[in-house]
Scaffold this active site. Sequence first.
Site, PDB file in Angstrom:
ATOM      1  N   GLY A 143       0.772  -1.243   0.000  1.00 40.83           N
ATOM      2  CA  GLY A 143       0.000   0.000   0.000  1.00 40.83           C
ATOM      3  C   GLY A 143       0.801   1.290   0.000  1.00 40.83           C
ATOM      4  CB  SER A 144       4.292   2.286  -0.771  1.00 43.38           C
ATOM      5  OG  SER A 144       4.543   1.867  -2.078  1.00 43.38           O
ATOM      6  CG  ASN A 145       2.002   3.156  -5.783  1.00 47.90           C
ATOM      7  OD1 ASN A 145       2.406   4.154  -6.380  1.00 47.90           O
ATOM      8  ND2 ASN A 145       2.639   1.993  -5.815  1.00 47.90           N
ATOM      9  CG  MET A 186      -0.805  -8.379  -6.151  1.00 49.90           C
ATOM     10  SD  MET A 186       0.202  -7.541  -7.395  1.00 49.90           S
ATOM     11  CE  MET A 186       1.187  -8.925  -7.966  1.00 49.90           C
ATOM     12  CG  HIS A 200       2.719  -2.345 -15.027  1.00 43.31           C
ATOM     13  ND1 HIS A 200       2.421  -3.594 -14.512  1.00 43.31           N
ATOM     14  CD2 HIS A 200       3.776  -2.531 -15.852  1.00 43.31           C
ATOM     15  CE1 HIS A 200       3.261  -4.482 -15.011  1.00 43.31           C
ATOM     16  NE2 HIS A 200       4.094  -3.860 -15.826  1.00 43.31           N
ATOM     17  CD  GLU A 222     -13.686  -6.330 -21.698  1.00 39.59           C
ATOM     18  OE1 GLU A 222     -13.646  -7.437 -22.262  1.00 39.59           O
ATOM     19  OE2 GLU A 222     -14.652  -5.558 -21.765  1.00 39.59           O
ATOM     20  CG  ASP A 232      -0.270  -4.832 -16.578  1.00 41.22           C
ATOM     21  OD1 ASP A 232      -1.021  -4.261 -15.772  1.00 41.22           O
ATOM     22  OD2 ASP A 232       0.504  -5.746 -16.254  1.00 41.22           O
ATOM     23  CD  GLU A 238       5.802   1.624  -8.806  1.00 45.36           C
ATOM     24  OE1 GLU A 238       4.650   1.441  -8.412  1.00 45.36           O
ATOM     25  OE2 GLU A 238       6.657   0.733  -8.795  1.00 45.36           O
TER      26      GLU A 238
HETATM   27  C1  GRF Z   1       3.924  -1.300  -7.256  1.00 47.55           C
HETATM   28  O1  GRF Z   1       5.197  -1.559  -7.782  1.00 47.55           O
HETATM   29  C2  GRF Z   1       2.902  -1.143  -8.353  1.00 47.55           C
HETATM   30  O2  GRF Z   1       3.416  -0.510  -9.489  1.00 47.55           O
HETATM   31  C3  GRF Z   1       2.562  -2.581  -8.675  1.00 47.55           C
HETATM   32  O3  GRF Z   1       2.551  -3.238  -7.430  1.00 47.55           O
HETATM   33  C4  GRF Z   1       3.384  -2.529  -6.517  1.00 47.55           C
HETATM   34  C5  GRF Z   1       2.518  -2.127  -5.370  1.00 47.55           C
HETATM   35  O4  GRF Z   1       3.224  -1.494  -4.338  1.00 47.55           O
HETATM   36  N1  GRF Z   1       1.322  -2.676  -9.406  1.00 47.55           N
HETATM   37  P1  GRF Z   1       2.443  -0.826  -3.145  1.00 47.55           P
HETATM   38  O5  GRF Z   1       1.482  -1.901  -2.589  1.00 47.55           O
HETATM   39  O6  GRF Z   1       1.679   0.358  -3.660  1.00 47.55           O
HETATM   40  O7  GRF Z   1       3.484  -0.463  -2.149  1.00 47.55           O
END
Ligand code: GRF
Length: 203
Positions: free
Chosen positions: A15-17, A92, A111, A144, A147, A176
Amino acid sequence: MAGSKKIVVLVSGRGSNLQALIDAHGAGKIRSRVIAVVSNKPGVFALERAGQAGIATLVVPSKGVAKAEYDRTLLQTVSDLDPDLVVLAGYMKILDAGFVRAFFGRLINIHPSLLPAFPGLDAQRQALEAGALLTGCTVHFVDEGCDTGPVILQNSIAIEPNDTVESLSARLLPVEHATLVEAVRLIEDDKVIAPGKQTLVLK
Ligand code: GRF
């Protein structure tokens, strides 16, 4: 209509994003705010981050559940939240076509490669093994495919000779975060003309 979007973030892990979006809203960099976080896995750190920020969390377990049932529950759960924007941030699982159709044009993914290069799992490893000199990240609308949707924003970084999957991933992660925040800012400012095969971004 330009303005603050109600965001639902789908996660499966760290969950860092998600944190980047929470922090960007807190710092006034984006007006849009995360109204709920939905995870297909219980107990992941992303849920803790959301909880600490006072954001609603929901778990729609995918393990041991028939795919059709999972897909139905997820669509219902997210629809009930009535989001303006759905962000996949380390989610995922592949979304089913019904979900993608329901949210097409307001469903984005981050991504860790310069798509269309290195889609799918282990993108940083793929880039290293291919001997690429550059890699990066992509925020794109989800269609659909896996990526494959229209690209909104990309940023690149150099791959260094001694890079490992770990060192490359660590260097890419803050890029990111910045790219995702910037994409949300462009979307809330109505600067993303979307989505055809190509996306037009007004800067
Ligand atoms: C990130 O590298 C994102 O690009 C990919 O999965 C990873 C998720 O990282 N889809 P986080 O859970 O947001 O830390």
